[in-house]
Write an enzyme that holds these catalytic residues in place. Structure first.
Site, PDB file in Angstrom:
ATOM      1  N   HIS A 107       1.138  -0.871  -0.051  1.00 50.13           N
ATOM      2  CA  HIS A 107      -0.072   0.305   0.498  1.00 50.13           C
ATOM      3  C   HIS A 107       0.853   1.061  -0.236  1.00 50.13           C
ATOM      4  CE1 HIS A 107      -3.690  -2.094   1.583  1.00 50.13           C
ATOM      5  NE2 HIS A 107      -3.743  -2.136   0.438  1.00 50.13           N
TER       6      HIS A 107
ATOM      7  N   CYS B  84       3.041 -11.514   2.828  1.00 48.26           N
ATOM      8  CA  CYS B  84       3.913 -11.970   3.458  1.00 48.26           C
ATOM      9  C   CYS B  84       3.558 -12.387   4.915  1.00 48.26           C
ATOM     10  CB  CYS B  84       3.479 -10.578   4.534  1.00 48.26           C
ATOM     11  SG  CYS B  84       4.476 -10.403   5.989  1.00 48.26           S
TER      12      CYS B  84
ATOM     13  N   HIS C  39      -9.940  -3.659   5.352  1.00 50.85           N
ATOM     14  CA  HIS C  39      -8.896  -3.900   5.173  1.00 50.85           C
ATOM     15  C   HIS C  39      -8.530  -4.951   4.359  1.00 50.85           C
ATOM     16  CE1 HIS C  39      -4.160  -4.080   5.269  1.00 50.85           C
ATOM     17  NE2 HIS C  39      -3.906  -3.227   5.628  1.00 50.85           N
TER      18      HIS C  39
ATOM     19  N   GLU D 254      -6.180  -7.326   4.263  1.00 50.93           N
ATOM     20  CA  GLU D 254      -5.562  -9.020   5.151  1.00 50.93           C
ATOM     21  C   GLU D 254      -6.755  -8.808   5.720  1.00 50.93           C
ATOM     22  OE1 GLU D 254      -2.895  -9.583   8.685  1.00 50.93           O
ATOM     23  OE2 GLU D 254      -2.302  -7.519   7.310  1.00 50.93           O
TER      24      GLU D 254
ATOM     25  N   THR E 192      -1.976  -8.223  10.919  1.00 50.44           N
ATOM     26  CA  THR E 192      -0.451  -7.835  11.374  1.00 50.44           C
ATOM     27  C   THR E 192       0.087  -6.214  12.022  1.00 50.44           C
ATOM     28  OG1 THR E 192       0.223  -7.851   9.026  1.00 50.44           O
ATOM     29  CG2 THR E 192      -0.429  -9.628  10.529  1.00 50.44           C
TER      30      THR E 192
ATOM     31  N   CYS F 202       3.097  -7.838  13.809  1.00 43.45           N
ATOM     32  CA  CYS F 202       4.338  -7.982  12.775  1.00 43.45           C
ATOM     33  C   CYS F 202       4.855  -7.127  14.243  1.00 43.45           C
ATOM     34  CB  CYS F 202       4.398  -7.875  11.724  1.00 43.45           C
ATOM     35  SG  CYS F 202       4.851  -6.218  10.618  1.00 43.45           S
TER      36      CYS F 202
ATOM     37  N   ASN G 239      -0.320   0.337   8.353  1.00 42.42           N
ATOM     38  CA  ASN G 239       0.238   0.346   9.534  1.00 42.42           C
ATOM     39  C   ASN G 239       1.004   2.080   9.957  1.00 42.42           C
ATOM     40  OD1 ASN G 239       3.112   0.716   8.154  1.00 42.42           O
ATOM     41  ND2 ASN G 239       2.276  -0.238   6.766  1.00 42.42           N
TER      42      ASN G 239
END
Length: 516
Positions: free
Chosen positions: A249, A304, A332, A334, A372, A402, A432
Site C-alpha cells: 500500500h 507476507c 482492510h 488483509e 498484523t 508483526c 501500518n
C-alpha cells in the site's frame, strides 16, 4: 533573518501588494541578492515546452543562468561568489553557467496545488534577454529546463533556500509578440495574486529546525520481499506482469513498478488467461486462488509470511470447529483475505468497544487472531476484553502483530515525546502508516500522514522547531531523504537519528523467482 518575497517588475509587485503579510520588495533586474535570509522570487515567465499553458505556475527545482554557447573556462558574467564553477556547469555545451538547486520547491508546489492552481516543477533558466523565438526556446528546453525569465538567477542566493514561483505568460505556441498577449498578461498577474496565501505560508514555515528520525522506519522484510518478487518476475519473464491489487500500500512503489511493466488489476477476471500474476503482500482468500486456477494463470504468491501465518491459524481453528474472533479492520485487504479462509467461522472485531458486545455461537469454543498491522496497544486492549468475557479463549503463542509494526510504533513513540510535530510518510490506505500517526497523537504530539513532501501543508510547520520523521513499513526510504532535503530549503536543519534498534529479518523469495 526575516523571509522576503521579491518581485522584479512593478506589475508583479502591484499584483501582490496588499495580499501578503510577509515583506514584499521590488528589485528590478538586479545583479545581486538584495538581502540575506530566506527569499522567494515571484513573477511571470515564459514556458519552454508546449505542455505548459499560459496561466500555469512554474516552481523552480533549479535556477540556471544561461550564458552564450562555447563560453569555455574564461570569466563569466553573473557567477556569484562561492559557486563551484565546475559543479555549476561553467563552459558546458548548453551554455548554462550557474545552477542553484531550490530545495523547498516540492513543499511550495504542493501548497499552490492545494489552492487549485496548475503547477509544474522543473528547472528555470535566466537569460540576459527576452527569449521569444521558437528556436531559442527549443535550445533551452533541450537542456531539460521548462521555464525562462530574465531575473531569478541574478537574485538567488547560493544556500539552496531560494524559491522561485513564476506564472506563465507566453509559450512556444503563444509567443509574446502575438495577439492576445495583454489578456494573457492580465490573467498571469491575477494568478500570481491568487497564489499569495501560499507565499505567506512559505514565509511562516521558514526557520531553523531539528529533525528527529525514528528508527527503525520505512521498508520491512515483507515489503522488500513483495517488491523484489515483482522486480524479479519482470526480469525473468518480461512485461507485462499482472499484480492483483497494490503489491504494497504505497503509491510511489506502485508507480515505479508500473513504469517497469507491472500491470495492477483489481480482480483476476481482467487478466488474460494463461498470464503471469503476482498476489500482493496482504494475502488473498482461497476463492481468489481457485479463480486463478480456473483461468490457468501462472501464480506467484508474494503474501507476507507473517500474514500467511495468520491464515494458517484461522484454518487450524476452523478445522476444530472453533469460532475465530479476528481483531482487525473489516475493510482492510488483509482481513478480507484472512476471513476468506473460513467465512463461516470468523467474526471480525475492530476495537475494544466491539469486543464488549460481540456475541458468539459457542463461547466455550473460541480463539482469536489479529491483523498484523494494528496499533499494538489498542489490539492488546481488545484482546484483554475478549479474555475477560470468554475465559476459554485461546490465541496464538505470540500475538500476530508483526515485528516491523511493533518496532516502528515504539520508534515513533520515542520521537513524539521530543517533537512539536511528527510527520509520517505513507499512503492513506496503508494501515501500518495510519497507526504510526495515531501512536504519535496518543503520545500528545500533533501528527500528519502524508504520501510525500508535496502533501505536507506548510502551516503545519509554522512554529515547529523540532520535527519527528518516520515512514510506514511500505514507504520507500527515499521519501524520508527527500523530505529532509525539502525542509532544509526552509532553513538550517540538524538531523538526529533516534533509537538503536536494527532489523536483520529477511524472507526467502517465492521459488518461481528465486530459482535459477
Amino acid at each position: 533573518m526575516r523571509p522576503v518575497v521579491y518581485t522584479p517588475l512593478y506589475a508583479e509587485y502591484f499584483a501582490l501588494r496588499g495580499k501578503l503579510t510577509t515583506a514584499l520588495v521590488r528589485t528590478g533586474r538586479s545583479r545581486g541578492r538584495p538581502t540575506q535570509g530566506p527569499s522567494l522570487i515571484a513573477g511571470v515567465a515564459g514556458a519552454l515546452v508546449d505542455w505548459i499553458a499560459p496561466g500555469d505556475i512554474i516552481v523552480a527545482s533549479e535556477i540556471r543562468l544561461a550564458g552564450p554557447p562555447g563560453v569555455g573556462g574564461g570569466e563569466v558574467q553573473g557567477v556569484m561568489p562561492g559557486v563551484d564553477r565546475e559543479a555549476a556547469g561553467v563552459g558546458n555545451s548548453s551554455g548554462d553557467v550557474r545552477r542553484v538547486p531550490c530545495f523547498a520547491a516540492e513543499l511550495v508546489a504542493g501548497e499552490l496545488r492545494r489552492l487549485g492552481l496548475t503547477v509544474h516543477v522543473g528547472p528555470v533558466v535566466t537569460a540576459d534577454h527576452v527569449v521569444d523565438s521558437v528556436g531559442e526556446r527549443a535550445a533551452l528546453a533541450a537542456s531539460g529546463a521548462i521555464g525562462v525569465d530574465t531575473e531569478s538567477a541574478l537574485l538567488a542566493g547560493d544556500d539552496r533556500r531560494t524559491v522561485v514561483v513564476r506564472v506563465v505568460v507566453d509559450t512556444p505556441g503563444r509567443p509574446l509578440r502575438r495577439v492576445g498577449m495583454p489578456a494573457r498578461g492580465i490573467k498571469a498577474l491575477a494568478r500570481l495574486r491568487r497564489a499569495a496565501p501560499a507565499l505567506d505560508a512559505w514565509a511562516a514555515a521558514t526557520g531553523e529546525r531539528q529533525l528527529l528520525l525514528a528508527a527503525p522506519r520505512s521498508f520491512c522484510a515483507g515489503v522488500e520481499r513483495a517488491i523484489e518478487t515483482v522486480e524479479r518476475a519482470l526480469e525473468r519473464f518480461g512485461a507485462p506482469v499482472f499484480v492483483r491489487r497494490q503489491i504494497v500500500h504505497n503509491r510511489h512503489v506502485v508507480q515505479a513498478l508500473e513504469a517497469r511493466g507491472a500491470v495492477f488489476v483489481e480482480e483476476l477476471d481482467v487478466v488474460p488467461e494463461g498470464s503471469l500474476v503476482v498476489l500482493a503482500a496482504h494475502g488473498v482468500a482461497p476463492a481468489v486462488r481457485r479463480q486463478a486456477a480456473a483461468r490457468r494463470l501462472q501464480v506467484i504468491d508474494a503474501t507476507c509470511p507473517l500474514v500467511a501465518k495468520v491464515h494458517q491459524e484461522v484454518r487450524r481453528y476452523a478445522a476444530r470447529d472453533t469460532t475465530v474472533v479476528l481483531i482487525g479492520h473489516p475493510d482492510h485487504e488483509e482481513v478480507i483475505g484472512t476471513m476468506g479462509e473460513a467465512p463461516d467461522h470468523v467474526i471480525v472485531v475492530a476495537d475494544p468497544a466491539a469486543a464488549e458486545t460481540v456475541q458468539l455461537p459457542d463461547p466455550a469454543k473460541v480463539g482469536y487472531a489479529m491483523q498484523t498491522t494494528l496499533a499494538v496497544e489498542e489490539a492488546a486492549e481488545t484482546a484483554a476484553v475478549l479474555r475477560r468475557r470468554f475465559p476459554n479463549l485461546t490465541g496464538p503463542r505470540r500475538d500476530d502483530i508483526c515485528y516491523a509494526t511493533s518496532n516502528r510504533q515504539a520508534g515513533v513513540r520515542e520521537i513524539a515525546a521530543q517533537s512539536d510535530l511528527v510527520v509520517v510518510l505513507g499512503s492513506e490506505n496503508s494501515s501500518n502508516s495510519k497507526r504510526l500517526a495515531e501512536v504519535a497523537e496518543a503520545a500528545g504530539t500533533p501528527a500528519v500522514l502524508v504520501d510525500d513532501a508535496g502533501e505536507l501543508e506548510l502551516h503545519r510547520l509554522a512554529g515547529a522547531g523540532r520535527i519527528g520523521i518516520t515512514a510506514g513499513a511500505s514507504a520507500p526510504p527515499v521519501l524520508v531523504d527527500n523530505l529532509i532535503r525539502c525542509l532544509s530549503g526552509l532553513g538550517p536543519v540538524a538531523v538526529t537519528e533516534n533509537g538503536t534498534l536494527t532489523e536483520d529479518v529477511r524472507f526467502a523469495l517465492p521459488k518461481e523467482v528465486s530459482q535459477p
